[in-house]
Design a protein around this motif. Structure first.
Motif, mmCIF file in Angstrom:
data_model
loop_
_atom_site.group_PDB
_atom_site.id
_atom_site.type_symbol
_atom_site.label_atom_id
_atom_site.label_comp_id
_atom_site.label_asym_id
_atom_site.label_seq_id
_atom_site.Cartn_x
_atom_site.Cartn_y
_atom_site.Cartn_z
ATOM 1 N N VAL A 167 7.804 9.631 1.992
ATOM 2 C CA VAL A 167 7.027 8.466 1.550
ATOM 3 C C VAL A 167 5.692 8.356 2.304
ATOM 4 O O VAL A 167 4.633 8.395 1.670
ATOM 5 N N PRO A 168 5.691 8.262 3.653
ATOM 6 C CA PRO A 168 4.384 8.179 4.327
ATOM 7 C C PRO A 168 3.547 9.445 4.142
ATOM 8 O O PRO A 168 2.320 9.380 4.039
ATOM 9 N N HIS B 10 -3.302 9.264 -1.263
ATOM 10 C CA HIS B 10 -4.098 8.041 -1.087
ATOM 11 C C HIS B 10 -3.509 6.865 -1.871
ATOM 12 O O HIS B 10 -4.198 6.213 -2.655
ATOM 13 N N MET B 11 -2.224 6.610 -1.639
ATOM 14 C CA MET B 11 -1.567 5.502 -2.333
ATOM 15 C C MET B 11 -1.233 4.415 -1.321
ATOM 16 O O MET B 11 -0.846 4.723 -0.185
ATOM 17 N N ASN B 12 -1.351 3.131 -1.744
ATOM 18 C CA ASN B 12 -0.846 2.056 -0.893
ATOM 19 C C ASN B 12 0.648 1.862 -1.195
ATOM 20 O O ASN B 12 1.219 2.574 -2.030
ATOM 21 N N LEU B 13 1.274 0.870 -0.550
ATOM 22 C CA LEU B 13 2.725 0.708 -0.702
ATOM 23 C C LEU B 13 3.142 0.424 -2.149
ATOM 24 O O LEU B 13 4.077 1.050 -2.671
ATOM 25 N N THR C 262 2.893 3.396 -4.253
ATOM 26 C CA THR C 262 3.944 4.368 -3.935
ATOM 27 C C THR C 262 5.260 3.978 -4.608
ATOM 28 O O THR C 262 5.978 4.836 -5.150
ATOM 29 N N ILE C 263 5.572 2.685 -4.584
ATOM 30 C CA ILE C 263 6.808 2.216 -5.229
ATOM 31 C C ILE C 263 6.724 2.487 -6.732
ATOM 32 O O ILE C 263 7.684 2.958 -7.359
#
Ligand code: ADP
Length: 401
Positions: free
Chosen positions: A250-251, A258-261, A264-265
């Protein structure tokens, strides 16, 4: 008694009216795009033509009122008045540790469903809207909630705890909950009923394979493990969901892509699974077509799906110390003979042997319960169509009759 089954989503309501003495669906339908331009109601009375009404539908209260109007309409209705509805059964996704079976709704139950909303932010608020809309319009009619998580509340602690700090469980309720419980319970009980065996004596592995997919180990009629977890993202590779991955990915990907949380979800839920692997489709019919045309990534996606499923089947046989039957259900389980074949291929060592010609002949089981294992297979392999609405209606009826 007639039971109205309601499955409310954030912008949709699906319904079935089921007469319980003969367990017969007398009407069904759905409303889509609530609060969005282009909203409509589709209503199909049994034995009559389907009707579609396109009109603005502002909220769930208006949607439920339209459902009741359709059910009682003098032309396409199936009952004379709302009084002919004995109870309403609502599907609710998350019941956390509060609910291990369906319950009659009161203020305490509503509060607990609200408390679980943190664990199912897309689903529980929508269910609450559906329940409150029904309460407003049908104040004298009992409401029942049936939870997707409830059947799995029998899982032992060694199955539902993650290898995280105990605090994560105690303080934040992080544990495996499991989903599709209504379906796993339905097909497990149906297998016992069809074969005339006692469910208390059976070790079953039920495979619910649809857009979202999960496997369940059912020992003596109780869920003892299941592949979905804290959320429906865990477990099998699905249509667009990743299923199990190393959490360290995930991280790593957040950084690389370049994805935020939130992104990413969304990525893990909507852009992965067989869709992400194949680059073609999340629908298995399309994947087989693409595979037939020689598109290798489609073939690989199908192989990954079946391999993961086979590993779950093997691990649940180990967890239960044996297996009497493997049961396939839902869109893929009921229609995709090659997925069934590939995912039990090589399980002869467990005693599970699929009858390939028979399995192919019953490519689509078309509503029938079909045994697909050979005579000398010591493990039964069955395809049993699921019917979550009927299961909800039965549980509602049992609480309200
Ligand atoms: P949901 O999880 O939305 O309830 P379903 O249980 O209806 O989904 O399953 C839908 C999926 O079933 C489709 O995305 C498709 O992959 C699969 N499916 C449906 N019909 C067939 C078929 N004839 N052959 C292969 N797969 C099928």
């Amino acid at each position: 008694m007639n039971i109205l089954v309601i499955n409310a989503g954030s912008s949709s309501v699906k319904y079935q009216l089921i007469e319980m003495t003969q367990t017969k669906v007398i009407a069904k339908g759905g409303i889509e795009r609530i609060g969005i331009e282009g909203s409509n109601l589709e209503h199909k009375p049994n034995g009559k033509d389907k009707i579609v009404i396109e009109t603005p539908i502002a909220d769930h209260t208006q949607a439920i009122a339209m459902v009741l109007d359709a059910l009682t309409d003098k032309d396409h209705g199936v009952i004379k008045s709302m009084d002919e509805i004995g109870a309403v059964g609502h599907r609710v996704v998350h019941g956390s540790e509060f609910f291990s079976s369906g319950v009659i709704v009161d203020d305490k139950v509503l509060g607990q469903i609200q408390e679980c909303a943190e664990l199912a932010p897309l689903h529980n608020p929508a269910s609450l809207m559906g329940i409150k809309a029904c309460q407003k319009i049908m104040p004298g009619t009992p409401m029942v909630t049936v939870f997707d998580t409830a059947f799995h509340q029998t899982m032992p602690k060694n199955a539902y705890l993650y290898g995280l700090s105990y605090e994560a469980y105690e303080k934040f309720r992080v544990r495996k909950y499991g989903f599709h419980g209504t379906s796993h319970k339905f097909v497990a009980e149906r297998y016992a009923e069809i074969t005339g065996k006692k469910i208390e004596d059976l070790k079953l592995i039920t495979c619910h394979l649809g857009n979202g997919s999960s496997v369940c180990a059912v020992d003596g009629g109780k869920s003892v493990d299941t592949s979905m977890g804290f959320t429906p993202l865990e477990g099998l590779v699905m249509g667009t969901r990743s299923g199990d991955i190393d959490p360290a990915i995930v991280p790593f990907l957040m950084n690389k892509m370049h994805m935020n949380l939130d992104e990413t979800i969304t990525y893990l839920n909507k852009q992965c699974g067989v869709w992400g692997l194949s680059g073609e489709s999340s629908d298995f019919r399309d994947l087989w077509k693409a595979s037939g045309k020689g598109i290798e990534r489609a073939t690989v996606a199908l192989q990954v799906f079946c391999y993961r499923l086979k590993k779950f089947i093997g691990s649940y046989a180990a967890a239960m110390g044996g297996v009497d039957a493997i049961i396939f259900t839902a869109g893929i389980g009921e229609n995709d003979y090659l997925v069934r074949e590939w995912s039990v291929e090589g399980l002869q060592f467990l005693g599970a042997i699929i009858d390939k010609p028979l399995n192919e002949e019953f490519e689509h089981v078309r509503g029938n319960d079909v045994k697909l294992s050979t005579e000398d297979s010591t493990v039964d392999i069955w395809c049993i169509p699921t019917n979550e609405e009927l299961a909800i209606a039965k549980e509602t009826y049992a609480l309200c009759k």
